[in-house]
Design an enzyme around this catalytic site. Structure first.
Site, PDB file in Angstrom:
ATOM      1  N   ASP A   1       9.510   2.829  -0.991  1.00  0.00           N
ATOM      2  CA  ASP A   1       8.510   3.289  -0.046  1.00  0.00           C
ATOM      3  C   ASP A   1       8.781   3.029   1.345  1.00  0.00           C
ATOM      4  O   ASP A   1       8.487   1.821   1.881  1.00  0.00           O
ATOM      5  CB  ASP A   1       7.135   2.704  -0.252  1.00  0.00           C
ATOM      6  CG  ASP A   1       5.891   3.276   0.498  1.00  0.00           C
ATOM      7  OD1 ASP A   1       6.395   4.262   1.522  1.00  0.00           O
ATOM      8  OD2 ASP A   1       4.819   3.212   0.281  1.00  0.00           O
TER       9      ASP A   1
ATOM     10  N   LYS B   1       5.739   9.138   8.926  1.00  0.00           N
ATOM     11  CA  LYS B   1       5.548   8.690  10.113  1.00  0.00           C
ATOM     12  C   LYS B   1       6.758   8.910  11.164  1.00  0.00           C
ATOM     13  O   LYS B   1       6.702  10.146  11.777  1.00  0.00           O
ATOM     14  CB  LYS B   1       5.484   7.003  10.196  1.00  0.00           C
ATOM     15  CG  LYS B   1       4.425   6.675   9.411  1.00  0.00           C
ATOM     16  CD  LYS B   1       4.060   4.958   9.501  1.00  0.00           C
ATOM     17  CE  LYS B   1       2.951   4.676   8.519  1.00  0.00           C
ATOM     18  NZ  LYS B   1       1.599   4.901   8.969  1.00  0.00           N
TER      19      LYS B   1
ATOM     20  N   TYR C   1       0.690  -1.055  -0.029  1.00  0.00           N
ATOM     21  CA  TYR C   1       0.119   0.048  -0.144  1.00  0.00           C
ATOM     22  C   TYR C   1       0.943   1.003   0.066  1.00  0.00           C
ATOM     23  O   TYR C   1       1.889   1.605   0.942  1.00  0.00           O
ATOM     24  CB  TYR C   1      -0.983  -0.207   1.262  1.00  0.00           C
ATOM     25  CG  TYR C   1      -1.873   1.205   1.405  1.00  0.00           C
ATOM     26  CD1 TYR C   1      -2.765   1.308   0.521  1.00  0.00           C
ATOM     27  CD2 TYR C   1      -1.613   2.263   2.295  1.00  0.00           C
ATOM     28  CE1 TYR C   1      -3.671   2.466   0.714  1.00  0.00           C
ATOM     29  CE2 TYR C   1      -2.376   3.158   2.435  1.00  0.00           C
ATOM     30  CZ  TYR C   1      -3.345   3.686   1.652  1.00  0.00           C
ATOM     31  OH  TYR C   1      -3.950   4.634   1.728  1.00  0.00           O
TER      32      TYR C   1
END
Length: 433
Positions: free
Chosen positions: A241, A269, A146
């Site tokens: 990613d 994050k 994702y």
């Protein structure tokens, strides 16, 4: 066992009248595990406190950012100091220069970078830059990875070695996802076949080097190396990613841990310390295509927001000052993983506890999970029952079989022991059903 969650239930009933599904992000709705979401009031260290006064050992950690635990005093103080100076200016600040310097020192592959406001924005921008740099259109991604909710990334995986995909979300035009090719993760043959057939048209390959979004799935030996070799041979851009893995599985991310240098990297994050943030960057010649230097346009009002930069910088400084924190995270996570394996075996249950660094997933699956097909072999009903049993015993796990959970530097040996005690009871309860 915990008290009732009366106030959480009241809040959820109200929220359902105000927000789609009563939530601002789908996984929070607990649809994958049953029951209703818990509303948290505060967090300290390794624990969360809900609005009804129940206390939980937290392994979600805001889905990864809280590597130091909740409300770390240095991070809170850094945010307070900056908030008193101003929340946002829409101008350049010293903090964003400091952040870029720290990131580049930790991840040398990011020769130039730009801060944005979310992981989705980072991956969307990196893909646009890769297309602008190569002049090509096709994007290769992998099932179960994702990369945010940009249109071109919401493509459903088809069967077989290679699929030109149709949209996986209403509202996404089919023409958009026709430029996306989805392959099985960890499948070298499918990868090589794709490049034999489409290599000259592939602008970029984007991958989670350690997958965290179909549960924790590590790369097989040689898979990332093959990605690097094939993208180089065909002039495509390799995008890692590392929104989840950046500063999580190692100070220099998965690219340091596995010794693979991508062309572009996306972060999020941890580099925001719990506040909204994203970043993308890589080779200087590729990033020189970004406006105002080049023709690829990307902008953001809150990019490099000073409060987010303050929180992220202080988090990184704490990690930088004591790199042994990663050794402690590794040891604590290994103890938790092996303890969960032993207790599942003692209960007569077959599980796969998969871990890289301080990320892990307990799959109720018959065999190791290596891709989306094997992930889907998991017993999601049994996971949901286990989740509920652990929650009732004060352990807050990710509310989905297909998510990773996270150990923080704030988790103590006592936390691990209490978690394993709860796991022993809940797994025995599950086996008795």
């Amino acid at each position: 066992m915990l008290q009732t969650r009366t106030r959480s239930e009241e809040l959820f009933r109200t929220a359902e009248t105000l927000m789609p599904g009563g939530v601002n992000s789908p996984v929070r709705a607990f649809r994958a595990v049953g029951g209703q979401p818990v509303y948290m009031a505060s967090g300290q260290g390794s624990h969360l406190l809900d609005v009804d006064g129940n206390r939980y050992i937290d392994y979600v950690g805001s889905w990864g950012p809280m590597i130091l635990g909740h409300s770390h005093p240095r991070v809170v103080e850094a945010v307070r100091r900056q908030a008193e100076k101003g929340l946002s200016f829409g101008t350049c600040t010293e903090l964003e220069v400091e952040m870029a310097s720290v990131i580049r020192a930790a991840l040398p592959s990011m020769e130039m970078l730009r801060m944005v406001s979310s992981g989705t924005e980072a991956t969307m921008s990196a893909i646009r830059v890769a297309r602008g740099y190569t002049g090509r259109s096709l994007l290769v991604k992998f099932e179960g990875c994702y990369h945010g909710h940009a249109d071109s990334l919401l493509a459903r995986a088809g069967s077989g070695g290679m699929t030109f995909d149709v949209p996986d979300s209403a509202g996404v035009p089919a023409d958009v996802t026709r430029q996306t090719i989805t392959l099985p993760f960890n499948d070298l043959a499918a990868l090589e076949s794709c490049f034999q057939r489409e290599g000259r048209s592939v602008a970029a390959v984007i991958v989670e080097p350690v997958v965290g979004n179909m549960g924790l799935v590590p790369p097989r030996p040689g898979f990332l190396e093959a990605l690097r070799r094939l993208t180089e041979a065909h002039g495509a851009v390799l995008i890692f990613d590392e929104v989840m893995t950046g500063f999580r599985v190692a100070w220099g991310g998965a690219q340091l841990r596995f010794g693979i240098t991508p062309d572009l990297t996306t972060l999020g994050k941890i580099v925001g310390g719990g506040l909204p943030v994203g970043a993308y960057g890589g080779r200087a010649d590729i990033m020189a295509k970004v406006s105002p230097l080049g023709p690829v346009y990307q902008a953001g009002t809150l990019s490099g927001n000073p409060v987010s930069m303050a929180a992220g910088l202080e988090t990184l400084r704490v990690l930088q000052e004591d790199r042994s924190v990663y050794d402690r995270l590794e040891a604590r996570s290994a103890a938790l993983a092996s303890g969960l394996e032993r207790r599942a075996a003692a209960a007569g249950l077959t599980v796969q506890v998969q871990r890289v660094g301080s990320m892990m997933t307990v799959f109720f699956a018959p065999a190791p999970v290596v891709d989306m097909a094997t992930a889907k072999a998991s017993d999601v009903g049994r996971f949901g029952a286990w989740f509920g049993a652990m929650l009732a015993r004060g352990v807050y796990l990710a509310p989905s079989q297909y998510e990773a959970f996270f150990v923080s530097a704030a988790h103590s040996e006592e936390d691990v022991a209490k978690t394993l005690s709860a796991a022993e009871a809940s797994l025995a309860e599950l086996a008795g059903r």
